[in-house]
Design a protein around this motif. Structure first.
Motif, PDB file in Angstrom:
ATOM      1  N   GLY A 145      66.975 -16.077  22.308  1.00  0.00           N
ATOM      2  CA  GLY A 145      66.107 -14.949  22.623  1.00  0.00           C
ATOM      3  C   GLY A 145      65.185 -14.568  21.475  1.00  0.00           C
ATOM      4  N   ILE A 146      63.881 -14.695  21.693  1.00  0.00           N
ATOM      5  CA  ILE A 146      62.904 -14.235  20.705  1.00  0.00           C
ATOM      6  C   ILE A 146      62.691 -12.742  20.958  1.00  0.00           C
ATOM      7  CG2 ILE A 146      60.579 -14.493  19.766  1.00  0.00           C
ATOM      8  CD1 ILE A 146      62.074 -17.038  19.429  1.00  0.00           C
ATOM      9  N   GLU A 147      63.014 -11.930  19.966  1.00  0.00           N
ATOM     10  CA  GLU A 147      62.969 -10.482  20.158  1.00  0.00           C
ATOM     11  C   GLU A 147      61.548  -9.935  20.030  1.00  0.00           C
ATOM     12  OE1 GLU A 147      64.885  -6.478  18.114  1.00  0.00           O
ATOM     13  OE2 GLU A 147      65.996  -8.364  17.988  1.00  0.00           O
ATOM     14  N   THR A 148      61.233  -8.960  20.881  1.00  0.00           N
ATOM     15  CA  THR A 148      59.974  -8.245  20.716  1.00  0.00           C
ATOM     16  C   THR A 148      60.090  -7.347  19.487  1.00  0.00           C
ATOM     17  OG1 THR A 148      60.696  -6.499  22.244  1.00  0.00           O
ATOM     18  CG2 THR A 148      59.342  -8.269  23.162  1.00  0.00           C
ATOM     19  N   MET A 149      59.029  -7.310  18.691  1.00  0.00           N
ATOM     20  CA  MET A 149      59.084  -6.646  17.390  1.00  0.00           C
ATOM     21  C   MET A 149      58.090  -5.488  17.299  1.00  0.00           C
ATOM     22  SD  MET A 149      61.448  -8.383  15.889  1.00  0.00           S
ATOM     23  CE  MET A 149      61.307  -8.102  14.129  1.00  0.00           C
ATOM     24  N   TRP A 177      63.103  -2.531  23.920  1.00  0.00           N
ATOM     25  CA  TRP A 177      62.199  -1.620  24.626  1.00  0.00           C
ATOM     26  C   TRP A 177      61.438  -0.726  23.652  1.00  0.00           C
ATOM     27  CZ3 TRP A 177      61.377  -3.036  29.429  1.00  0.00           C
ATOM     28  CH2 TRP A 177      62.393  -3.694  30.131  1.00  0.00           C
ATOM     29  N   ALA A 178      62.131  -0.247  22.606  1.00  0.00           N
ATOM     30  CA  ALA A 178      61.474   0.638  21.637  1.00  0.00           C
ATOM     31  C   ALA A 178      60.457  -0.116  20.790  1.00  0.00           C
ATOM     32  CB  ALA A 178      62.516   1.310  20.751  1.00  0.00           C
ATOM     33  N   HIS A 179      60.805  -1.345  20.392  1.00  0.00           N
ATOM     34  CA  HIS A 179      59.853  -2.154  19.625  1.00  0.00           C
ATOM     35  C   HIS A 179      58.585  -2.403  20.442  1.00  0.00           C
ATOM     36  CE1 HIS A 179      63.117  -4.149  16.855  1.00  0.00           C
ATOM     37  NE2 HIS A 179      62.985  -2.852  16.646  1.00  0.00           N
ATOM     38  N   ALA A 182      56.497   0.722  20.590  1.00  0.00           N
ATOM     39  CA  ALA A 182      55.755   0.933  19.337  1.00  0.00           C
ATOM     40  C   ALA A 182      54.578  -0.029  19.224  1.00  0.00           C
ATOM     41  CB  ALA A 182      56.685   0.772  18.140  1.00  0.00           C
ATOM     42  N   ARG A 183      54.829  -1.306  19.558  1.00  0.00           N
ATOM     43  CA  ARG A 183      53.791  -2.341  19.433  1.00  0.00           C
ATOM     44  C   ARG A 183      52.627  -2.068  20.377  1.00  0.00           C
ATOM     45  NH1 ARG A 183      54.751  -7.454  16.815  1.00  0.00           N
ATOM     46  NH2 ARG A 183      52.702  -8.336  16.388  1.00  0.00           N
ATOM     47  N   GLN A 184      52.917  -1.366  21.474  1.00  0.00           N
ATOM     48  CA  GLN A 184      51.886  -1.032  22.459  1.00  0.00           C
ATOM     49  C   GLN A 184      51.290   0.358  22.218  1.00  0.00           C
ATOM     50  OE1 GLN A 184      53.601  -3.835  26.121  1.00  0.00           O
ATOM     51  NE2 GLN A 184      53.861  -1.634  26.259  1.00  0.00           N
ATOM     52  N   GLY A 185      51.459   0.864  21.002  1.00  0.00           N
ATOM     53  CA  GLY A 185      50.832   2.132  20.639  1.00  0.00           C
ATOM     54  C   GLY A 185      51.480   3.358  21.239  1.00  0.00           C
ATOM     55  N   GLY A 186      52.801   3.274  21.471  1.00  0.00           N
ATOM     56  CA  GLY A 186      53.507   4.428  22.015  1.00  0.00           C
ATOM     57  C   GLY A 186      53.398   4.560  23.521  1.00  0.00           C
ATOM     58  N   LYS A 187      53.216   3.425  24.191  1.00  0.00           N
ATOM     59  CA  LYS A 187      53.151   3.414  25.665  1.00  0.00           C
ATOM     60  C   LYS A 187      54.067   2.311  26.184  1.00  0.00           C
ATOM     61  CE  LYS A 187      48.243   4.246  25.333  1.00  0.00           C
ATOM     62  NZ  LYS A 187      47.022   3.447  25.377  1.00  0.00           N
ATOM     63  N   ILE A 188      54.666   2.557  27.338  1.00  0.00           N
ATOM     64  CA  ILE A 188      55.461   1.499  27.961  1.00  0.00           C
ATOM     65  C   ILE A 188      55.568   1.758  29.466  1.00  0.00           C
ATOM     66  CG2 ILE A 188      57.741   2.601  27.639  1.00  0.00           C
ATOM     67  CD1 ILE A 188      58.684  -0.350  26.821  1.00  0.00           C
ATOM     68  N   ASP A 189      55.422   0.688  30.240  1.00  0.00           N
ATOM     69  CA  ASP A 189      55.614   0.736  31.693  1.00  0.00           C
ATOM     70  C   ASP A 189      56.782  -0.198  32.007  1.00  0.00           C
ATOM     71  OD1 ASP A 189      55.537   0.263  34.477  1.00  0.00           O
ATOM     72  OD2 ASP A 189      53.379   0.666  34.550  1.00  0.00           O
ATOM     73  N   TYR A 190      57.972   0.388  32.136  1.00  0.00           N
ATOM     74  CA  TYR A 190      59.185  -0.416  32.329  1.00  0.00           C
ATOM     75  C   TYR A 190      59.096  -1.304  33.561  1.00  0.00           C
ATOM     76  CZ  TYR A 190      61.336   2.844  28.964  1.00  0.00           C
ATOM     77  OH  TYR A 190      61.637   3.594  27.862  1.00  0.00           O
ATOM     78  N   LEU A 213      62.636   5.563  18.258  1.00  0.00           N
ATOM     79  CA  LEU A 213      62.014   5.276  16.964  1.00  0.00           C
ATOM     80  C   LEU A 213      61.398   6.529  16.342  1.00  0.00           C
ATOM     81  CD1 LEU A 213      60.147   1.903  17.645  1.00  0.00           C
ATOM     82  CD2 LEU A 213      62.406   2.235  16.639  1.00  0.00           C
ATOM     83  N   LYS A 214      61.322   6.507  15.030  1.00  0.00           N
ATOM     84  CA  LYS A 214      60.723   7.592  14.259  1.00  0.00           C
ATOM     85  C   LYS A 214      59.201   7.465  14.265  1.00  0.00           C
ATOM     86  CE  LYS A 214      60.928   9.533   9.570  1.00  0.00           C
ATOM     87  NZ  LYS A 214      61.523   9.344   8.225  1.00  0.00           N
ATOM     88  N   MET A 215      58.538   8.609  14.265  1.00  0.00           N
ATOM     89  CA  MET A 215      57.083   8.591  14.116  1.00  0.00           C
ATOM     90  C   MET A 215      56.732   8.884  12.656  1.00  0.00           C
ATOM     91  SD  MET A 215      54.087  10.718  16.075  1.00  0.00           S
ATOM     92  CE  MET A 215      53.666   9.546  17.373  1.00  0.00           C
ATOM     93  N   SER A 216      55.801   8.106  12.127  1.00  0.00           N
ATOM     94  CA  SER A 216      55.345   8.305  10.750  1.00  0.00           C
ATOM     95  C   SER A 216      53.837   8.096  10.685  1.00  0.00           C
ATOM     96  CB  SER A 216      56.056   7.324   9.814  1.00  0.00           C
ATOM     97  OG  SER A 216      55.591   7.441   8.490  1.00  0.00           O
ATOM     98  N   LYS A 217      53.144   9.082  10.135  1.00  0.00           N
ATOM     99  CA  LYS A 217      51.689   9.002   9.970  1.00  0.00           C
ATOM    100  C   LYS A 217      50.972   8.683  11.280  1.00  0.00           C
ATOM    101  CE  LYS A 217      52.180   7.636   5.142  1.00  0.00           C
ATOM    102  NZ  LYS A 217      52.008   6.578   4.135  1.00  0.00           N
ATOM    103  N   GLY A 218      51.448   9.318  12.341  1.00  0.00           N
ATOM    104  CA  GLY A 218      50.753   9.211  13.619  1.00  0.00           C
ATOM    105  C   GLY A 218      51.099   8.013  14.479  1.00  0.00           C
ATOM    106  N   LYS A 219      52.068   7.179  14.036  1.00  0.00           N
ATOM    107  CA  LYS A 219      52.477   6.062  14.899  1.00  0.00           C
ATOM    108  C   LYS A 219      53.976   5.819  14.783  1.00  0.00           C
ATOM    109  CE  LYS A 219      51.556   2.131  11.834  1.00  0.00           C
ATOM    110  NZ  LYS A 219      50.836   0.850  11.723  1.00  0.00           N
ATOM    111  N   TYR A 220      54.521   5.173  15.806  1.00  0.00           N
ATOM    112  CA  TYR A 220      55.954   4.891  15.819  1.00  0.00           C
ATOM    113  C   TYR A 220      56.249   3.683  14.938  1.00  0.00           C
ATOM    114  CZ  TYR A 220      56.265   8.288  19.525  1.00  0.00           C
ATOM    115  OH  TYR A 220      56.203   9.460  20.237  1.00  0.00           O
TER     116      TYR A 220
END
Length: 276
Positions: A145-149, A177-179, A182-190, A213-220
């Motif tokens: 399994g290659i993990e989404t990052m 799911w959280a990665h 975050a990679r999608q800019g704080g959006k997800i459609d399960y 995930l934690k938010m830092s400087k305006g992004k997750y």
């Protein structure tokens, strides 16, 4: 309705001892049914221990998966590091096979000096070799399994992991799911992601991690926090899973481990799903 396997990333804090077998027993005592065995600091488990863990998990009907070491970079500019990375993946898969685990999670690579497309092609080639060597060595059942990052410096967008999975037999997406959120800019459609995995890969089982995930400087950012942070929220995923015809492993990677896994279990129960 989905078939859901829910558990923790590693031995629950409440286990009587810190062994993997005690962890599996603790999982079942809490009415959970999955555990990811953590080799993140290295593959130190003997094969005999892996076999014994597998027997206990099978008896207790706990589904196992395994996380490969963090020290992996298939796009390193140093060939020795690539070689060592491949061996760590193979060692992980060997123990996973011995314990009857269905898949391993891999943080595959950092782009480094490569362009994302170059790194993608390199990972694809190295994973092809890894899977071939694994199958030749008797590792027949474990999926890679290659993990989404979350980090933008790492290979692991949804498109990348799906693409490699399409092209290399034996490789699957390991959805964090959280990665992905975050990679999608704080959006997800399960629902969209699950439908895509079914449509493009014919997946009948999804291996996944869940945490907030934690938010830092305006992004997750890739700092795991308890799930009440609601970033991403779990309830919408629970709602989707109740309606989807899919099997899924939900491995809780929250720092609160079983406390949050049990919260997830109770949310699913509120939607009418009882973990078996």
């Amino acid at each position: 309705m989905a078939t859901i396997f829910l558990g923790t990333a590693g031995v629950p804090f409440s286990a009587k001892k810190g062994t993997t077998i005690d962890g599996v027993k603790a999982i079942r005592e809490m009415s959970l049914n999955a555990m990811e065995v953590e080799f993140v600091q290295g593959v130190r488990m003997k094969r005999e221990t892996a076999e014994e863990t597998g027997k206990v998990a099978k008896e207790l009907e706990v589904r196992l998966s395994v996380h490969a070491p963090y020290f992996i970079n298939l796009c390193s500019s140093e060939e020795e590091k690539v070689k060592a990375s491949k061996q760590r993946i193979l060692d992980t898969a060997d123990r996973a096979e011995a314990m009857g685990a269905d898949a391993i999670a891999i943080h595959a690579a950092f782009y480094g000096k490569m362009k994302p497309e170059e790194c993608y092609q390199k990972v694809k080639a190295e994973m092809t070799d890894i899977v071939d060597r694994a199958r030749e060595g008797g590792i027949k059942n474990v999926k890679f399994g290659i993990e989404t990052m979350a980090k933008e410096t790492a290979l692991g967008t949804l498109d990348e992991v799906i693409g490699i999975s399409k092209e290399v037999k034996g490789v699957i997406p390991y959805i964090d799911w959280a990665h992905t959120f975050a990679r999608q800019g704080g959006k997800i459609d399960y629902k969209e992601i699950i439908e895509r995995l079914k449509r493009e890969l014919n997946l009948t089982h999804i291996n996944s991690h869940f945490e907030s995930l934690k938010m830092s400087k305006g992004k997750y950012v890739d700092v795991h926090v308890p799930i009440e942070a609601e970033a991403p929220p779990f309830k919408p995923l629970a709602e989707v899973l109740i309606k989807e015809d899919i099997s899924i492993s939900l491995v809780c990677e929250s720092p609160e481990l079983e406390r949050d896994a049990l919260k997830m279990r109770d949310i699913l129960k509120n939607y009418g799903y009882v973990i078996k």
